[in-house]
Design a protein around this motif. Structure first.
Motif, PDB file in Angstrom:
ATOM      1  N   GLN A 107       0.474  -0.947   0.016  1.00 24.07           N
ATOM      2  CA  GLN A 107       0.521   0.160   0.129  1.00 24.07           C
ATOM      3  C   GLN A 107       0.914   1.274  -0.029  1.00 24.07           C
ATOM      4  N   ALA A 108       0.556   1.506  -1.141  1.00 21.53           N
ATOM      5  CA  ALA A 108       1.491   3.353  -0.896  1.00 21.53           C
ATOM      6  C   ALA A 108       0.908   4.316  -0.578  1.00 21.53           C
ATOM      7  N   PRO A 109       1.378   5.315  -0.223  1.00 19.32           N
ATOM      8  CA  PRO A 109       0.484   7.009   0.283  1.00 19.32           C
ATOM      9  C   PRO A 109      -0.755   7.116  -0.802  1.00 19.32           C
ATOM     10  N   GLY A 110      -2.137   7.279   0.155  1.00 18.81           N
ATOM     11  CA  GLY A 110      -3.090   7.431  -1.091  1.00 18.81           C
ATOM     12  C   GLY A 110      -3.187   6.609  -2.060  1.00 18.81           C
ATOM     13  N   LYS A 111      -3.137   6.024  -1.351  1.00 13.02           N
ATOM     14  CA  LYS A 111      -3.369   4.469  -2.593  1.00 13.02           C
ATOM     15  C   LYS A 111      -3.858   3.203  -2.072  1.00 13.02           C
ATOM     16  N   GLN A 112      -5.067   2.333  -2.177  1.00 13.51           N
ATOM     17  CA  GLN A 112      -5.583   1.136  -1.818  1.00 13.51           C
ATOM     18  C   GLN A 112      -4.441   0.217  -1.759  1.00 13.51           C
ATOM     19  N   ARG A 113      -4.690  -0.495  -1.010  1.00 15.51           N
ATOM     20  CA  ARG A 113      -3.682  -2.167  -0.484  1.00 15.51           C
ATOM     21  C   ARG A 113      -3.910  -3.001  -2.197  1.00 15.51           C
ATOM     22  N   GLU A 114      -2.662  -3.403  -2.563  1.00 15.20           N
ATOM     23  CA  GLU A 114      -2.919  -4.182  -3.885  1.00 15.20           C
ATOM     24  C   GLU A 114      -1.993  -5.334  -3.893  1.00 15.20           C
ATOM     25  N   LEU A 115      -2.446  -6.439  -4.529  1.00 16.46           N
ATOM     26  CA  LEU A 115      -1.247  -7.830  -4.759  1.00 16.46           C
ATOM     27  C   LEU A 115      -0.078  -7.323  -5.141  1.00 16.46           C
ATOM     28  N   VAL A 116       0.828  -7.933  -5.301  1.00 15.91           N
ATOM     29  CA  VAL A 116       2.108  -7.560  -5.562  1.00 15.91           C
ATOM     30  C   VAL A 116       2.486  -9.614  -6.010  1.00 15.91           C
ATOM     31  N   ALA A 117       2.098 -10.353  -4.822  1.00 16.26           N
ATOM     32  CA  ALA A 117       2.547 -11.852  -4.824  1.00 16.26           C
ATOM     33  C   ALA A 117       1.759 -12.805  -4.430  1.00 16.26           C
ATOM     34  N   ASP A 118       0.965 -13.945  -4.725  1.00 15.45           N
ATOM     35  CA  ASP A 118       0.851 -14.718  -3.620  1.00 15.45           C
ATOM     36  C   ASP A 118       1.246 -16.258  -4.371  1.00 15.45           C
ATOM     37  N   ILE A 119       0.783 -17.239  -3.618  1.00 16.00           N
ATOM     38  CA  ILE A 119       1.855 -18.814  -3.762  1.00 16.00           C
ATOM     39  C   ILE A 119       1.269 -19.610  -2.936  1.00 16.00           C
ATOM     40  N   THR A 120      -0.010 -20.800  -3.376  1.00 18.27           N
ATOM     41  CA  THR A 120      -0.567 -21.607  -3.187  1.00 18.27           C
ATOM     42  C   THR A 120      -0.710 -22.267  -2.227  1.00 18.27           C
ATOM     43  N   PHE A 121      -0.587 -23.259  -1.336  1.00 17.51           N
ATOM     44  CA  PHE A 121      -0.450 -23.915  -0.528  1.00 17.51           C
ATOM     45  C   PHE A 121       0.461 -25.389  -1.255  1.00 17.51           C
ATOM     46  N   GLY A 122      -0.314 -25.601  -2.670  1.00 18.31           N
ATOM     47  CA  GLY A 122      -0.187 -26.560  -3.985  1.00 18.31           C
ATOM     48  C   GLY A 122       1.408 -25.706  -4.757  1.00 18.31           C
ATOM     49  N   GLY A 123       1.551 -24.658  -4.768  1.00 20.38           N
ATOM     50  CA  GLY A 123       3.058 -24.569  -4.977  1.00 20.38           C
ATOM     51  C   GLY A 123       2.804 -23.223  -6.301  1.00 20.38           C
ATOM     52  N   ILE A 124       1.609 -22.422  -6.406  1.00 16.70           N
ATOM     53  CA  ILE A 124       1.621 -21.908  -7.956  1.00 16.70           C
ATOM     54  C   ILE A 124       1.154 -20.594  -7.210  1.00 16.70           C
ATOM     55  N   THR A 125       1.832 -20.086  -7.969  1.00 16.30           N
ATOM     56  CA  THR A 125       2.569 -18.500  -7.874  1.00 16.30           C
ATOM     57  C   THR A 125       1.953 -17.701  -8.435  1.00 16.30           C
ATOM     58  N   ASN A 126       1.461 -16.132  -8.172  1.00 15.67           N
ATOM     59  CA  ASN A 126       0.676 -15.602  -9.211  1.00 15.67           C
ATOM     60  C   ASN A 126       1.201 -14.219  -8.553  1.00 15.67           C
ATOM     61  N   TYR A 127       1.154 -13.223  -9.726  1.00 13.43           N
ATOM     62  CA  TYR A 127       2.336 -11.696  -9.820  1.00 13.43           C
ATOM     63  C   TYR A 127       1.282 -10.844 -10.089  1.00 13.43           C
ATOM     64  N   ALA A 128       0.992  -9.625  -9.441  1.00 15.90           N
ATOM     65  CA  ALA A 128       0.500  -8.601 -10.429  1.00 15.90           C
ATOM     66  C   ALA A 128       1.061  -8.513 -11.435  1.00 15.90           C
ATOM     67  N   ASP A 129       1.089  -7.515 -12.651  1.00 15.48           N
ATOM     68  CA  ASP A 129       1.607  -7.236 -13.902  1.00 15.48           C
ATOM     69  C   ASP A 129       2.550  -6.437 -13.740  1.00 15.48           C
ATOM     70  N   SER A 130       2.696  -5.473 -12.995  1.00 17.33           N
ATOM     71  CA  SER A 130       3.885  -4.344 -12.751  1.00 17.33           C
ATOM     72  C   SER A 130       5.184  -4.678 -12.138  1.00 17.33           C
ATOM     73  N   VAL A 131       4.862  -6.569 -10.823  1.00 17.92           N
ATOM     74  CA  VAL A 131       6.770  -6.844 -10.513  1.00 17.92           C
ATOM     75  C   VAL A 131       6.904  -8.105 -11.833  1.00 17.92           C
ATOM     76  N   ARG A 132       5.866  -8.710 -12.340  1.00 15.86           N
ATOM     77  CA  ARG A 132       5.837 -10.026 -12.878  1.00 15.86           C
ATOM     78  C   ARG A 132       7.427  -9.658 -14.248  1.00 15.86           C
ATOM     79  N   GLY A 133       8.526 -10.810 -13.450  1.00 13.33           N
ATOM     80  CA  GLY A 133       9.725 -10.661 -14.230  1.00 13.33           C
ATOM     81  C   GLY A 133      10.869 -10.096 -13.384  1.00 13.33           C
ATOM     82  N   ARG A 134      10.208  -9.430 -12.411  1.00 10.24           N
ATOM     83  CA  ARG A 134      11.412  -8.193 -11.421  1.00 10.24           C
ATOM     84  C   ARG A 134      10.629  -8.905  -9.851  1.00 10.24           C
ATOM     85  N   PHE A 135       9.684  -9.719  -9.234  1.00  9.80           N
ATOM     86  CA  PHE A 135      10.127 -10.093  -8.300  1.00  9.80           C
ATOM     87  C   PHE A 135      10.082 -11.722  -7.947  1.00  9.80           C
TER      88      PHE A 135
END
Length: 114
Positions: free
Chosen positions: A39-67
């Motif tokens: 959450q940046a100042p003045g902005k809503q909280r947003e997903l960056v990345a997560d991982i399921t119990f099974g190991g499936i990962t998900n990334y925000a477009d803004s960080v994919r390839g960097r994080f």
């Protein structure tokens, strides 16, 4: 009760790297998903990345390839390796665990400077 403790935030220059960690403890009966939000100042909280119990990962477009999100073998600690940091990555980063309920960490500040 479930506790999430984050570490690794701080100050980095644009183009640099930081690594965040989050460890879950307490009465953990189930983990469906662990992840990082920001959450940046003045902005809503947003997903960056997560991982399921099974190991499936998900990334925000803004960080994919960097994080990269990863976790330890016990599946109770997740890491967020942040490379090629940009000024827009400046935010408070929160860890979240979804299981029987949803739990949040206290947040850790990441500041990227030019």
């Amino acid at each position: 009760q479930v506790q999430l403790v984050e570490s690794g935030g701080g100050l980095a220059q644009a183009g640099g790297s930081l690594r965040l960690s989050c460890t879950a403890s307490g009465r953990i009966f189930k983990i469906d998903n662990m992840g990082w939000y920001r959450q940046a100042p003045g902005k809503q909280r947003e997903l960056v990345a997560d991982i399921t119990f099974g190991g499936i990962t998900n990334y925000a477009d803004s960080v994919r390839g960097r994080f990269t999100i990863s976790r330890d073998d016990a599946k109770t600690t997740v890491h967020l390796q942040m490379n090629d940091l940009k000024l827009d990555d400046t935010a408070v980063y929160y860890c979240k665990l979804v299981g029987i309920g949803s739990y949040w960490g206290q947040g850790t500040q990441v500041t990227v400077s030019s």
